[in-house]
Design a protein around this motif. Sequence first.
Motif, PDB file in Angstrom:
ATOM      1  N   PHE A 159       0.874  -1.180   0.000  1.00  0.00           N
ATOM      2  CA  PHE A 159       0.000   0.000   0.000  1.00  0.00           C
ATOM      3  C   PHE A 159       0.906   1.224   0.000  1.00  0.00           C
ATOM      4  O   PHE A 159       1.339   1.697   1.067  1.00  0.00           O
ATOM      5  CB  PHE A 159      -0.923  -0.033   1.216  1.00  0.00           C
ATOM      6  CG  PHE A 159      -1.777  -1.283   1.275  1.00  0.00           C
ATOM      7  CD1 PHE A 159      -2.744  -1.527   0.298  1.00  0.00           C
ATOM      8  CD2 PHE A 159      -1.593  -2.230   2.271  1.00  0.00           C
ATOM      9  CE1 PHE A 159      -3.524  -2.687   0.331  1.00  0.00           C
ATOM     10  CE2 PHE A 159      -2.364  -3.389   2.307  1.00  0.00           C
ATOM     11  CZ  PHE A 159      -3.333  -3.612   1.326  1.00  0.00           C
ATOM     12  N   SER A 161       0.800   4.412  -0.357  1.00  0.00           N
ATOM     13  CA  SER A 161       0.594   5.699   0.302  1.00  0.00           C
ATOM     14  C   SER A 161       0.744   5.607   1.821  1.00  0.00           C
ATOM     15  O   SER A 161       1.028   6.623   2.462  1.00  0.00           O
ATOM     16  CB  SER A 161      -0.778   6.271  -0.063  1.00  0.00           C
ATOM     17  OG  SER A 161      -1.761   5.311   0.199  1.00  0.00           O
ATOM     18  N   THR A 162       0.585   4.425   2.373  1.00  0.00           N
ATOM     19  CA  THR A 162       0.663   4.315   3.838  1.00  0.00           C
ATOM     20  C   THR A 162       1.794   3.421   4.337  1.00  0.00           C
ATOM     21  O   THR A 162       2.159   3.490   5.508  1.00  0.00           O
ATOM     22  CB  THR A 162      -0.668   3.778   4.410  1.00  0.00           C
ATOM     23  OG1 THR A 162      -1.041   2.622   3.657  1.00  0.00           O
ATOM     24  CG2 THR A 162      -1.765   4.812   4.324  1.00  0.00           C
ATOM     25  N   ASP A 163       2.342   2.558   3.480  1.00  0.00           N
ATOM     26  CA  ASP A 163       3.375   1.628   3.958  1.00  0.00           C
ATOM     27  C   ASP A 163       4.701   2.326   4.220  1.00  0.00           C
ATOM     28  O   ASP A 163       5.156   3.155   3.429  1.00  0.00           O
ATOM     29  CB  ASP A 163       3.611   0.506   2.928  1.00  0.00           C
ATOM     30  CG  ASP A 163       2.597  -0.620   3.058  1.00  0.00           C
ATOM     31  OD1 ASP A 163       1.835  -0.623   4.048  1.00  0.00           O
ATOM     32  OD2 ASP A 163       2.583  -1.501   2.181  1.00  0.00           O
ATOM     33  N   THR A 164       5.302   1.970   5.340  1.00  0.00           N
ATOM     34  CA  THR A 164       6.689   2.303   5.612  1.00  0.00           C
ATOM     35  C   THR A 164       7.440   0.971   5.553  1.00  0.00           C
ATOM     36  O   THR A 164       6.802  -0.100   5.567  1.00  0.00           O
ATOM     37  CB  THR A 164       6.849   2.898   7.023  1.00  0.00           C
ATOM     38  OG1 THR A 164       6.460   1.876   7.964  1.00  0.00           O
ATOM     39  CG2 THR A 164       5.979   4.133   7.220  1.00  0.00           C
ATOM     40  N   VAL A 167       6.189  -1.210   8.409  1.00  0.00           N
ATOM     41  CA  VAL A 167       4.817  -1.717   8.249  1.00  0.00           C
ATOM     42  C   VAL A 167       4.815  -2.863   7.243  1.00  0.00           C
ATOM     43  O   VAL A 167       4.207  -3.923   7.468  1.00  0.00           O
ATOM     44  CB  VAL A 167       3.871  -0.569   7.791  1.00  0.00           C
ATOM     45  CG1 VAL A 167       2.529  -1.115   7.336  1.00  0.00           C
ATOM     46  CG2 VAL A 167       3.692   0.445   8.918  1.00  0.00           C
ATOM     47  N   ARG A 171       4.013  -7.055   7.642  1.00  0.00           N
ATOM     48  CA  ARG A 171       3.052  -7.794   6.810  1.00  0.00           C
ATOM     49  C   ARG A 171       3.727  -9.022   6.194  1.00  0.00           C
ATOM     50  O   ARG A 171       3.150 -10.106   6.141  1.00  0.00           O
ATOM     51  CB  ARG A 171       2.482  -6.870   5.718  1.00  0.00           C
ATOM     52  CG  ARG A 171       1.319  -7.484   4.952  1.00  0.00           C
ATOM     53  CD  ARG A 171       0.702  -6.497   3.941  1.00  0.00           C
ATOM     54  NE  ARG A 171       0.337  -5.252   4.570  1.00  0.00           N
ATOM     55  CZ  ARG A 171       0.776  -4.049   4.180  1.00  0.00           C
ATOM     56  NH1 ARG A 171       1.548  -3.935   3.112  1.00  0.00           N
ATOM     57  NH2 ARG A 171       0.426  -2.968   4.827  1.00  0.00           N
TER      58      ARG A 171
END
Length: 206
Positions: A159, A161-164, A167, A171
């Motif tokens: 994702f 726009s939100t994954d660093t 993060v 996953r």
Amino acid sequence: KIRIAILISGRGSNMRSLVTACTAADFPATVALVLSNREDAAGLTYAREAGVRAIAVPHKSCGKDRETHERAVNEALTASGIEFVCLAGYMRLLTPWFTNAWAGRMINIHPSLLPLFPGTHTHERALEAGVRIHGCTVHHVTAGMDEGPIIAQAAVPVFPSTDTPDVLAARVLAQEHVLYPAALRHILTGMTPECAGMAENSLIVV
Ligand code: GAR
């Protein structure tokens, strides 16, 4: 049961998932040894608490020569009657001497969909490359880093726009813990595991 050793360098969460899988009566392996190249690896403490023999063979005590350290590791494996080796976050490059000695009897888990992103910082690099699917791979270990034949892979969405990197790493790690025992069972028994297919938020193919 086949006597396996798990080689680690740190936290050992993949080692834990293998230790847990091996406690099932119908799992084809037993963890006879956990070995770390670092004495301070947190995974060693966990393994001992779980009743698994766990030792450190520090590379620092073996000088600069990789093979000297590997010969010490190999001796420990032989002394424990090890038949199969699982690398699980073992952060040492292996020489052809060691990979040849264990050819066909050693597998590794890597946090990317190989052949993409061999080496380190895989999640950061996946985000930089803009891939929309990422994951992890279990593969046979050969002399080339992260190059051996692929046994199984798990894929996860990215994702952007939100994954660093952290993060995304979490996953992928959750899938590593499912994939590694499934791939090990597959390689030790030749059984086609039932796990091929969709799991929550992932695709696993063994
Ligand atoms: C895991 O993500 C594993 O795939 C990776 O190191 C982490 C170890 O975590 N291995 C590599 O990068 C090998 N090239 P763990 O100690 O919690 O299992």
